[in-house]
Write a protein that holds these residues in place. Structure first.
Motif, PDB file in Angstrom:
ATOM      1  N   LEU A  49       0.827  -1.213   0.000  1.00 15.87           N
ATOM      2  CA  LEU A  49       0.000   0.000   0.000  1.00 15.87           C
ATOM      3  C   LEU A  49       0.860   1.262   0.000  1.00 15.87           C
ATOM      4  O   LEU A  49       0.511   2.252  -0.635  1.00 15.87           O
ATOM      5  CB  LEU A  49      -0.918  -0.010   1.222  1.00 15.87           C
ATOM      6  CG  LEU A  49      -1.966  -1.134   1.267  1.00 15.87           C
ATOM      7  CD1 LEU A  49      -2.749  -1.082   2.563  1.00 15.87           C
ATOM      8  CD2 LEU A  49      -2.898  -1.047   0.067  1.00 15.87           C
ATOM      9  N   ALA A  50       2.003   1.201   0.720  1.00 15.74           N
ATOM     10  CA  ALA A  50       2.900   2.361   0.754  1.00 15.74           C
ATOM     11  C   ALA A  50       3.450   2.667  -0.637  1.00 15.74           C
ATOM     12  O   ALA A  50       3.597   3.836  -1.014  1.00 15.74           O
ATOM     13  CB  ALA A  50       4.048   2.107   1.726  1.00 15.74           C
ATOM     14  N   ALA A  51       3.746   1.625  -1.415  1.00 15.06           N
ATOM     15  CA  ALA A  51       4.260   1.824  -2.768  1.00 15.06           C
ATOM     16  C   ALA A  51       3.235   2.508  -3.655  1.00 15.06           C
ATOM     17  O   ALA A  51       3.583   3.328  -4.513  1.00 15.06           O
ATOM     18  CB  ALA A  51       4.677   0.480  -3.371  1.00 15.06           C
ATOM     19  N   LEU A  52       1.958   2.186  -3.447  1.00 11.68           N
ATOM     20  CA  LEU A  52       0.901   2.797  -4.254  1.00 11.68           C
ATOM     21  C   LEU A  52       0.553   4.210  -3.783  1.00 11.68           C
ATOM     22  O   LEU A  52      -0.104   4.949  -4.509  1.00 11.68           O
ATOM     23  CB  LEU A  52      -0.354   1.920  -4.219  1.00 11.68           C
ATOM     24  CG  LEU A  52      -0.221   0.536  -4.868  1.00 11.68           C
ATOM     25  CD1 LEU A  52      -1.525  -0.226  -4.774  1.00 11.68           C
ATOM     26  CD2 LEU A  52       0.208   0.650  -6.323  1.00 11.68           C
ATOM     27  N   ASP A  56       4.866   9.713  -6.871  1.00 14.46           N
ATOM     28  CA  ASP A  56       5.065   9.368  -8.281  1.00 14.46           C
ATOM     29  C   ASP A  56       4.060   8.312  -8.739  1.00 14.46           C
ATOM     30  O   ASP A  56       3.583   8.358  -9.876  1.00 14.46           O
ATOM     31  CB  ASP A  56       6.486   8.837  -8.499  1.00 14.46           C
ATOM     32  CG  ASP A  56       7.529   9.947  -8.414  1.00 14.46           C
ATOM     33  OD1 ASP A  56       7.129  11.127  -8.421  1.00 14.46           O
ATOM     34  OD2 ASP A  56       8.733   9.631  -8.329  1.00 14.46           O
ATOM     35  N   ALA A  57       3.731   7.376  -7.851  1.00 13.23           N
ATOM     36  CA  ALA A  57       2.758   6.343  -8.201  1.00 13.23           C
ATOM     37  C   ALA A  57       1.368   6.955  -8.375  1.00 13.23           C
ATOM     38  O   ALA A  57       0.646   6.625  -9.325  1.00 13.23           O
ATOM     39  CB  ALA A  57       2.725   5.258  -7.123  1.00 13.23           C
ATOM     40  N   ILE A  58       0.987   7.844  -7.463  1.00 13.20           N
ATOM     41  CA  ILE A  58      -0.323   8.496  -7.569  1.00 13.20           C
ATOM     42  C   ILE A  58      -0.399   9.326  -8.847  1.00 13.20           C
ATOM     43  O   ILE A  58      -1.419   9.308  -9.554  1.00 13.20           O
ATOM     44  CB  ILE A  58      -0.574   9.375  -6.327  1.00 13.20           C
ATOM     45  CG1 ILE A  58      -0.703   8.493  -5.085  1.00 13.20           C
ATOM     46  CG2 ILE A  58      -1.829  10.215  -6.508  1.00 13.20           C
ATOM     47  CD1 ILE A  58      -0.822   9.272  -3.787  1.00 13.20           C
ATOM     48  N   ASP A 242      13.520  -1.509  -7.284  1.00 14.16           N
ATOM     49  CA  ASP A 242      12.435  -1.422  -6.303  1.00 14.16           C
ATOM     50  C   ASP A 242      11.383  -2.463  -6.699  1.00 14.16           C
ATOM     51  O   ASP A 242      10.366  -2.145  -7.316  1.00 14.16           O
ATOM     52  CB  ASP A 242      11.842  -0.013  -6.291  1.00 14.16           C
ATOM     53  CG  ASP A 242      10.775   0.162  -5.226  1.00 14.16           C
ATOM     54  OD1 ASP A 242      10.448  -0.828  -4.533  1.00 14.16           O
ATOM     55  OD2 ASP A 242      10.243   1.282  -5.100  1.00 14.16           O
ATOM     56  N   ALA A 243      11.640  -3.710  -6.305  1.00  8.99           N
ATOM     57  CA  ALA A 243      10.784  -4.811  -6.758  1.00  8.99           C
ATOM     58  C   ALA A 243       9.369  -4.686  -6.212  1.00  8.99           C
ATOM     59  O   ALA A 243       8.398  -4.899  -6.941  1.00  8.99           O
ATOM     60  CB  ALA A 243      11.405  -6.151  -6.343  1.00  8.99           C
ATOM     61  N   VAL A 244       9.247  -4.336  -4.945  1.00  6.84           N
ATOM     62  CA  VAL A 244       7.922  -4.247  -4.343  1.00  6.84           C
ATOM     63  C   VAL A 244       7.102  -3.150  -5.028  1.00  6.84           C
ATOM     64  O   VAL A 244       5.934  -3.348  -5.379  1.00  6.84           O
ATOM     65  CB  VAL A 244       8.026  -3.970  -2.829  1.00  6.84           C
ATOM     66  CG1 VAL A 244       6.651  -3.676  -2.243  1.00  6.84           C
ATOM     67  CG2 VAL A 244       8.652  -5.161  -2.116  1.00  6.84           C
ATOM     68  N   GLY A 245       7.716  -1.987  -5.221  1.00  6.52           N
ATOM     69  CA  GLY A 245       7.004  -0.898  -5.880  1.00  6.52           C
ATOM     70  C   GLY A 245       6.622  -1.242  -7.305  1.00  6.52           C
ATOM     71  O   GLY A 245       5.505  -0.954  -7.749  1.00  6.52           O
ATOM     72  N   SER A 251       0.663  -4.982 -10.373  1.00  8.13           N
ATOM     73  CA  SER A 251      -0.541  -5.684  -9.919  1.00  8.13           C
ATOM     74  C   SER A 251      -1.779  -4.803 -10.079  1.00  8.13           C
ATOM     75  O   SER A 251      -2.874  -5.304 -10.366  1.00  8.13           O
ATOM     76  CB  SER A 251      -0.382  -6.110  -8.457  1.00  8.13           C
ATOM     77  OG  SER A 251      -0.344  -4.980  -7.588  1.00  8.13           O
ATOM     78  N   LEU A 252      -1.603  -3.492  -9.901  1.00  7.55           N
ATOM     79  CA  LEU A 252      -2.727  -2.576 -10.121  1.00  7.55           C
ATOM     80  C   LEU A 252      -3.143  -2.594 -11.590  1.00  7.55           C
ATOM     81  O   LEU A 252      -4.334  -2.643 -11.916  1.00  7.55           O
ATOM     82  CB  LEU A 252      -2.348  -1.165  -9.682  1.00  7.55           C
ATOM     83  CG  LEU A 252      -3.440  -0.105  -9.813  1.00  7.55           C
ATOM     84  CD1 LEU A 252      -4.673  -0.488  -9.007  1.00  7.55           C
ATOM     85  CD2 LEU A 252      -2.914   1.246  -9.367  1.00  7.55           C
ATOM     86  N   LEU A 253      -2.162  -2.572 -12.487  1.00 10.02           N
ATOM     87  CA  LEU A 253      -2.453  -2.683 -13.909  1.00 10.02           C
ATOM     88  C   LEU A 253      -3.135  -4.004 -14.233  1.00 10.02           C
ATOM     89  O   LEU A 253      -4.101  -4.059 -15.005  1.00 10.02           O
ATOM     90  CB  LEU A 253      -1.154  -2.568 -14.718  1.00 10.02           C
ATOM     91  CG  LEU A 253      -0.753  -1.200 -15.255  1.00 10.02           C
ATOM     92  CD1 LEU A 253       0.562  -1.301 -16.008  1.00 10.02           C
ATOM     93  CD2 LEU A 253      -1.834  -0.622 -16.140  1.00 10.02           C
ATOM     94  N   ALA A 254      -2.619  -5.082 -13.631  1.00 14.27           N
ATOM     95  CA  ALA A 254      -3.222  -6.392 -13.862  1.00 14.27           C
ATOM     96  C   ALA A 254      -4.652  -6.436 -13.337  1.00 14.27           C
ATOM     97  O   ALA A 254      -5.539  -7.029 -13.962  1.00 14.27           O
ATOM     98  CB  ALA A 254      -2.383  -7.482 -13.184  1.00 14.27           C
ATOM     99  N   GLY A 255      -4.882  -5.793 -12.190  1.00 18.17           N
ATOM    100  CA  GLY A 255      -6.234  -5.745 -11.641  1.00 18.17           C
ATOM    101  C   GLY A 255      -7.198  -5.011 -12.562  1.00 18.17           C
ATOM    102  O   GLY A 255      -8.337  -5.443 -12.767  1.00 18.17           O
ATOM    103  N   LEU A 256      -6.734  -3.903 -13.139  1.00 15.73           N
ATOM    104  CA  LEU A 256      -7.573  -3.177 -14.101  1.00 15.73           C
ATOM    105  C   LEU A 256      -7.867  -4.049 -15.322  1.00 15.73           C
ATOM    106  O   LEU A 256      -8.984  -4.032 -15.856  1.00 15.73           O
ATOM    107  CB  LEU A 256      -6.873  -1.888 -14.534  1.00 15.73           C
ATOM    108  CG  LEU A 256      -6.707  -0.810 -13.462  1.00 15.73           C
ATOM    109  CD1 LEU A 256      -5.843   0.337 -13.973  1.00 15.73           C
ATOM    110  CD2 LEU A 256      -8.063  -0.278 -13.019  1.00 15.73           C
ATOM    111  N   GLY A 257      -6.869  -4.826 -15.745  1.00 14.40           N
ATOM    112  CA  GLY A 257      -7.082  -5.739 -16.864  1.00 14.40           C
ATOM    113  C   GLY A 257      -8.087  -6.823 -16.537  1.00 14.40           C
ATOM    114  O   GLY A 257      -8.921  -7.189 -17.386  1.00 14.40           O
ATOM    115  N   ILE A 258      -8.027  -7.344 -15.316  1.00 14.44           N
ATOM    116  CA  ILE A 258      -8.967  -8.388 -14.899  1.00 14.44           C
ATOM    117  C   ILE A 258     -10.389  -7.843 -14.849  1.00 14.44           C
ATOM    118  O   ILE A 258     -11.349  -8.503 -15.271  1.00 14.44           O
ATOM    119  CB  ILE A 258      -8.540  -8.973 -13.536  1.00 14.44           C
ATOM    120  CG1 ILE A 258      -7.239  -9.765 -13.689  1.00 14.44           C
ATOM    121  CG2 ILE A 258      -9.637  -9.869 -12.970  1.00 14.44           C
ATOM    122  CD1 ILE A 258      -6.658 -10.226 -12.379  1.00 14.44           C
ATOM    123  N   VAL A 259     -10.539  -6.620 -14.330  1.00 12.78           N
ATOM    124  CA  VAL A 259     -11.867  -6.000 -14.299  1.00 12.78           C
ATOM    125  C   VAL A 259     -12.421  -5.851 -15.711  1.00 12.78           C
ATOM    126  O   VAL A 259     -13.594  -6.138 -15.979  1.00 12.78           O
ATOM    127  CB  VAL A 259     -11.796  -4.629 -13.591  1.00 12.78           C
ATOM    128  CG1 VAL A 259     -13.110  -3.877 -13.758  1.00 12.78           C
ATOM    129  CG2 VAL A 259     -11.484  -4.813 -12.109  1.00 12.78           C
TER     130      VAL A 259
END
Length: 281
Positions: A49-52, A56-58, A242-245, A251-259
């Motif tokens: 959650l911190a990475a998101l 820059d992520a926002i 920065d692997a986690v970030g 994963s957010l992109l993948a989630g949008l793709g799944i939706v």
């Protein structure tokens, strides 16, 4: 007496083909997707959650949604107009217009981005004029939108053209004969007939717009917090180790793709007949 044709049976072969397809899909799609979410959450939910929440992520998320919010409606309008012209009218240059619509499918997205650099870059055809008037296109939001529009242009048009050709123009002609205006014919006759295929094309266009990398990479300049979309943000974080970030953003992109996939599947299931008729040609 009616003749009923049955599909040929392939005992022993069909199960093997199904198994092979499942294994290929699991290896190329499901497994990488699982690994993305696994690595994103490898250090727990708080770092994810911190990475998101990073500035820059926002900024990358907002820019991705902004570019898609501009590019997709534009392509919906262009796609409907192009499909209307091609499906309802015969004119000189019709085949050439079809070729232009399919062109983004056949060229590299990098080339699609380079086109705008050659036109609007500092050394481009209109670069001097833009610099004199302090107009920024390359390395700014307009360039990202143009690059995204170009690579996603065919999706809406290609969904609508076969369907509108199948429907013909009889209903529109009848409405015009009864005194309806052109806009009324489109709103009351044409649009209801194509609404589900249009929505399907918009979903596909939106998925590609949010995930586009090559074209926007060329025109963005990779300016953190300003011109980095979410796919570019993933690359920057991964190159910075920065692997986690990186995997959190991925994963957010993948989630949008799944939706998008869920909505697409639901649309196909509920309106299979309307969508299938558009794929007969």
């Amino acid at each position: 007496m009616s003749l009923v044709l049955e599909r040929p049976r392939m005992p022993g072969i069909a199960p093997l083909l199904v198994l092979a397809s499942v294994l290929v899909m699991a290896s190329l799609v499901i497994l990488p997707l699982v690994l993305v979410f696994h690595d994103a959450l490898a250090k727990g939910l708080p770092p994810f959650l911190a990475a998101l929440r990073e500035p820059d992520a926002i900024a990358a998320i907002k820019l991705t949604l902004l570019v898609a919010a501009i590019a997709v409606p534009l392509n919906a309008v262009f796609g409907v107009a192009a499909a209307w012209c091609i499906a309802k009218f015969d004119f000189r240059g019709r085949s050439f217009l079809l070729t232009l619509i399919d062109l983004p499918f056949s060229i590299s997205p990098v080339v699609s981005g380079l086109v705008w650099v050659l036109l609007f870059g500092a050394q481009g055809l209109f670069g001097g004029f833009l610099a004199e008037h302090d107009i920024k296109i390359i390395f700014a939001v307009p360039g990202l939108v143009l690059a995204t529009v170009l690579v996603t242009f065919p999706f809406v048009a290609r969904e609508l053209i076969p369907l509108m050709q199948e429907q013909g123009a009889d209903e529109e002609i009848a409405a015009l004969t009864l005194g309806a205006s052109g806009f009324t014919v489109f709103r009351r006759v044409t649009l209801p007939n194509i609404q589900w295929a249009l929505l399907y094309g918009v979903l596909l266009c939106n998925a590609r717009a949010m995930g586009e990398f090559g074209a926007v990479s060329v025109v963005s300049g990779h300016i953190r917090g300003l011109t980095n979309t979410l796919p570019l943000h993933v690359e920057v974080l991964y190159n910075d180790y920065d692997a986690v970030g990186a995997f959190a953003a991925a994963s957010l992109l993948a989630g949008l793709g799944i939706v998008t996939l869920v909505l697409k599947t639901a649309l196909e299931w509920r309106h299979a007949g309307d969508l299938a008729s558009g794929r007969k040609h």
